[in-house]
Scaffold this motif. Sequence first.
Motif, PDB file in Angstrom:
ATOM      1  N   MET A   1       0.826  -1.187   0.000  1.00  0.00           N
ATOM      2  CA  MET A   1       0.000   0.000   0.000  1.00  0.00           C
ATOM      3  C   MET A   1       0.875   1.258   0.000  1.00  0.00           C
ATOM      4  N   LYS A   2       2.024   1.180   0.662  1.00  0.00           N
ATOM      5  CA  LYS A   2       2.890   2.350   0.716  1.00  0.00           C
ATOM      6  C   LYS A   2       3.401   2.725  -0.670  1.00  0.00           C
ATOM      7  N   THR A   3       3.770   1.717  -1.450  1.00  0.00           N
ATOM      8  CA  THR A   3       4.286   1.990  -2.793  1.00  0.00           C
ATOM      9  C   THR A   3       3.214   2.609  -3.666  1.00  0.00           C
ATOM     10  N   PHE A   4       2.007   2.083  -3.589  1.00  0.00           N
ATOM     11  CA  PHE A   4       0.900   2.630  -4.374  1.00  0.00           C
ATOM     12  C   PHE A   4       0.595   4.068  -3.955  1.00  0.00           C
ATOM     13  N   ALA A   5       0.632   4.343  -2.664  1.00  0.00           N
ATOM     14  CA  ALA A   5       0.370   5.696  -2.174  1.00  0.00           C
ATOM     15  C   ALA A   5       1.430   6.676  -2.669  1.00  0.00           C
ATOM     16  N   VAL A   6       2.679   6.248  -2.656  1.00  0.00           N
ATOM     17  CA  VAL A   6       3.758   7.115  -3.150  1.00  0.00           C
ATOM     18  C   VAL A   6       3.596   7.375  -4.649  1.00  0.00           C
ATOM     19  N   LEU A   7       3.267   6.338  -5.411  1.00  0.00           N
ATOM     20  CA  LEU A   7       3.074   6.510  -6.856  1.00  0.00           C
ATOM     21  C   LEU A   7       1.891   7.423  -7.171  1.00  0.00           C
ATOM     22  N   VAL A   8       0.819   7.317  -6.415  1.00  0.00           N
ATOM     23  CA  VAL A   8      -0.332   8.194  -6.625  1.00  0.00           C
ATOM     24  C   VAL A   8       0.021   9.639  -6.300  1.00  0.00           C
ATOM     25  N   ALA A   9       0.762   9.853  -5.224  1.00  0.00           N
ATOM     26  CA  ALA A   9       1.168  11.222  -4.869  1.00  0.00           C
ATOM     27  C   ALA A   9       2.076  11.812  -5.949  1.00  0.00           C
ATOM     28  N   LEU A  10       3.005  11.017  -6.458  1.00  0.00           N
ATOM     29  CA  LEU A  10       3.875  11.499  -7.532  1.00  0.00           C
ATOM     30  C   LEU A  10       3.087  11.787  -8.809  1.00  0.00           C
ATOM     31  N   ALA A  11       2.127  10.936  -9.121  1.00  0.00           N
ATOM     32  CA  ALA A  11       1.297  11.160 -10.305  1.00  0.00           C
ATOM     33  C   ALA A  11       0.439  12.414 -10.152  1.00  0.00           C
TER      34      ALA A  11
END
Length: 88
Positions: A1-11
Amino acid sequence: MKTFAVLVALAAWGHLLFWRPAPWVRWLLFMAFLVLGSLFTLAGGFSYWWDSGMRPSQRSAVVLVCGLLTLAAQAGRLFKSLSDDDLG
């Protein structure tokens, strides 16, 4: 979940700063990032609170911070669209 959250924030920030899609795509992404940012903020806050009491060694605020960053990017998108007369 952490990786997905970081990718969404970057996007979300990439969408704010670099990418200028069609207006209907912009609106759709705004709503998607708004929902994801809200979910990450709530889930991250609850996870941080829960892990503080139950598993102190696994306490992390990454999801909470990414949710707040995603919401901040959407606030920036809203202000940018209002200031650019880009409401279409």
